[in-house]
Design a protein around this motif. Structure first.
Motif, PDB file in Angstrom:
ATOM      1  N   THR A 171       0.861  -1.178   0.000  1.00  0.00           N
ATOM      2  CA  THR A 171       0.000   0.000   0.000  1.00  0.00           C
ATOM      3  C   THR A 171       0.891   1.219   0.000  1.00  0.00           C
ATOM      4  O   THR A 171       1.689   1.410   0.922  1.00  0.00           O
ATOM      5  CB  THR A 171      -0.915   0.028   1.243  1.00  0.00           C
ATOM      6  N   LEU A 172       0.812   2.021  -1.050  1.00  0.00           N
ATOM      7  CA  LEU A 172       1.512   3.296  -1.104  1.00  0.00           C
ATOM      8  C   LEU A 172       0.506   4.368  -0.724  1.00  0.00           C
ATOM      9  O   LEU A 172      -0.598   4.405  -1.267  1.00  0.00           O
ATOM     10  CB  LEU A 172       2.049   3.568  -2.499  1.00  0.00           C
ATOM     11  N   ALA A 173       0.891   5.213   0.227  1.00  0.00           N
ATOM     12  CA  ALA A 173      -0.035   6.226   0.717  1.00  0.00           C
ATOM     13  C   ALA A 173       0.649   7.579   0.786  1.00  0.00           C
ATOM     14  O   ALA A 173       1.786   7.692   1.241  1.00  0.00           O
ATOM     15  CB  ALA A 173      -0.548   5.832   2.101  1.00  0.00           C
ATOM     16  N   SER A 174      -0.058   8.596   0.339  1.00  0.00           N
ATOM     17  CA  SER A 174       0.439   9.962   0.368  1.00  0.00           C
ATOM     18  C   SER A 174      -0.355  10.747   1.403  1.00  0.00           C
ATOM     19  O   SER A 174      -1.578  10.614   1.487  1.00  0.00           O
ATOM     20  CB  SER A 174       0.275  10.590  -1.014  1.00  0.00           C
ATOM     21  N   TYR A 175       0.360  11.566   2.178  1.00  0.00           N
ATOM     22  CA  TYR A 175      -0.251  12.354   3.247  1.00  0.00           C
ATOM     23  C   TYR A 175       0.037  13.832   3.033  1.00  0.00           C
ATOM     24  O   TYR A 175       1.073  14.199   2.483  1.00  0.00           O
ATOM     25  CB  TYR A 175       0.320  11.939   4.605  1.00  0.00           C
ATOM     26  N   ASP A 176      -0.859  14.675   3.522  1.00  0.00           N
ATOM     27  CA  ASP A 176      -0.647  16.113   3.490  1.00  0.00           C
ATOM     28  C   ASP A 176       0.336  16.517   4.591  1.00  0.00           C
ATOM     29  O   ASP A 176       0.305  15.953   5.694  1.00  0.00           O
ATOM     30  CB  ASP A 176      -1.964  16.864   3.727  1.00  0.00           C
ATOM     31  N   GLY A 177       1.201  17.469   4.278  1.00  0.00           N
ATOM     32  CA  GLY A 177       2.102  18.043   5.279  1.00  0.00           C
ATOM     33  C   GLY A 177       2.894  17.002   6.039  1.00  0.00           C
ATOM     34  O   GLY A 177       3.565  16.162   5.447  1.00  0.00           O
ATOM     35  N   THR A 178       2.788  17.043   7.364  1.00  0.00           N
ATOM     36  CA  THR A 178       3.539  16.125   8.229  1.00  0.00           C
ATOM     37  C   THR A 178       2.677  14.961   8.715  1.00  0.00           C
ATOM     38  O   THR A 178       3.039  14.286   9.672  1.00  0.00           O
ATOM     39  CB  THR A 178       4.102  16.879   9.444  1.00  0.00           C
ATOM     40  N   LYS A 179       1.559  14.711   8.056  1.00  0.00           N
ATOM     41  CA  LYS A 179       0.654  13.659   8.525  1.00  0.00           C
ATOM     42  C   LYS A 179       1.239  12.249   8.385  1.00  0.00           C
ATOM     43  O   LYS A 179       0.848  11.351   9.120  1.00  0.00           O
ATOM     44  CB  LYS A 179      -0.699  13.773   7.846  1.00  0.00           C
ATOM     45  N   ALA A 180       2.183  12.048   7.469  1.00  0.00           N
ATOM     46  CA  ALA A 180       2.842  10.737   7.382  1.00  0.00           C
ATOM     47  C   ALA A 180       3.685  10.507   8.629  1.00  0.00           C
ATOM     48  O   ALA A 180       3.691   9.411   9.191  1.00  0.00           O
ATOM     49  CB  ALA A 180       3.704  10.639   6.123  1.00  0.00           C
ATOM     50  N   GLU A 181       4.400  11.537   9.080  1.00  0.00           N
ATOM     51  CA  GLU A 181       5.169  11.434  10.324  1.00  0.00           C
ATOM     52  C   GLU A 181       4.242  11.173  11.502  1.00  0.00           C
ATOM     53  O   GLU A 181       4.554  10.363  12.384  1.00  0.00           O
ATOM     54  CB  GLU A 181       5.964  12.717  10.568  1.00  0.00           C
ATOM     55  N   GLN A 182       3.098  11.850  11.524  1.00  0.00           N
ATOM     56  CA  GLN A 182       2.131  11.645  12.601  1.00  0.00           C
ATOM     57  C   GLN A 182       1.592  10.224  12.593  1.00  0.00           C
ATOM     58  O   GLN A 182       1.443   9.598  13.648  1.00  0.00           O
ATOM     59  CB  GLN A 182       0.985  12.654  12.489  1.00  0.00           C
ATOM     60  N   ALA A 183       1.307   9.685  11.400  1.00  0.00           N
ATOM     61  CA  ALA A 183       0.828   8.309  11.298  1.00  0.00           C
ATOM     62  C   ALA A 183       1.881   7.341  11.834  1.00  0.00           C
ATOM     63  O   ALA A 183       1.551   6.391  12.553  1.00  0.00           O
ATOM     64  CB  ALA A 183       0.477   7.972   9.847  1.00  0.00           C
ATOM     65  N   PHE A 184       3.150   7.602  11.516  1.00  0.00           N
ATOM     66  CA  PHE A 184       4.222   6.740  12.009  1.00  0.00           C
ATOM     67  C   PHE A 184       4.335   6.828  13.524  1.00  0.00           C
ATOM     68  O   PHE A 184       4.544   5.817  14.201  1.00  0.00           O
ATOM     69  CB  PHE A 184       5.553   7.101  11.345  1.00  0.00           C
TER      70      PHE A 184
END
Length: 174
Positions: free
Chosen positions: A64-77
């Motif tokens: 699953t490749l997922a793109s996030y706005d701003g720093t939301k990928a860091e937040q998800a991690f």
């Protein structure tokens, strides 16, 4: 998305509203539900899932490749990392009925900006489910890889993970 890199893309037809898919209740442990939500990119702005059918396995793997706005990928991690400190086992209801699962963290070499690896195991009607997940963050994108088998350890091919992370790392959009 009518075109990708100059090539026409077939757009899927609208979902058939007459088809009803079951929804499943959250699993028994809230931190484990958070883990599952992050692995499935529930809060991503956009995601794409690819299924891999292995020659020597009866269960597919996937990414699953997922793109996030701003720093939301860091937040998800961060949410995933926090969830995995308390998520050790859970019960839930899925396509085949009720199930129980155990979660264990695994060592994995650092790829991208962050990498986590875990394994979910549990009994099924046909043997012991064994599912590996490797999730990597590169900038505002996550790539989650999974492989499942029964009665033997599942391993997503490291070479495929390395190649995908290299592509993400070299992206001009990074």
């Amino acid at each position: 998305m009518p075109q990708t890199r100059g090539r026409a893309v077939d757009e899927p037809p609208p979902e058939d509203q007459s088809v009803s898919y079951p929804t499943f209740p959250p699993v028994s442990d809230a931190s484990c539900q958070t883990m599952l939500d992050v692995l499935e990119a529930e809060t991503a702005s956009a995601s794409v899932i690819q299924i891999f059918n292995w020659h020597d396995g009866i269960y597919p793997g996937g990414s699953t490749l997922a793109s996030y706005d701003g720093t939301k990928a860091e937040q998800a991690f961060m949410q995933l990392r926090k969830a995995l400190t308390t998520c050790k086992s859970y019960t839930g209801t899925g396509w085949t009925g009720k199930y129980t699962a155990q979660v264990t963290m695994e060592e994995y070499s650092l790829l991208g900006d962050e990498t986590l690896s875990l394994r979910i195991t549990g009994p099924t009607e046909v043997g012991m489910r064994n599912e590996q997940f490797v999730i990597v963050r590169v900038g505002n994108t996550t790539a989650a890889f999974s492989s499942m088998d029964v009665d033997r350890p599942a391993e997503f091919p490291r070479e495929l993970i390395n190649r995908q992370v290299e592509r993400l790392s070299n992206s001009p959009l990074r």
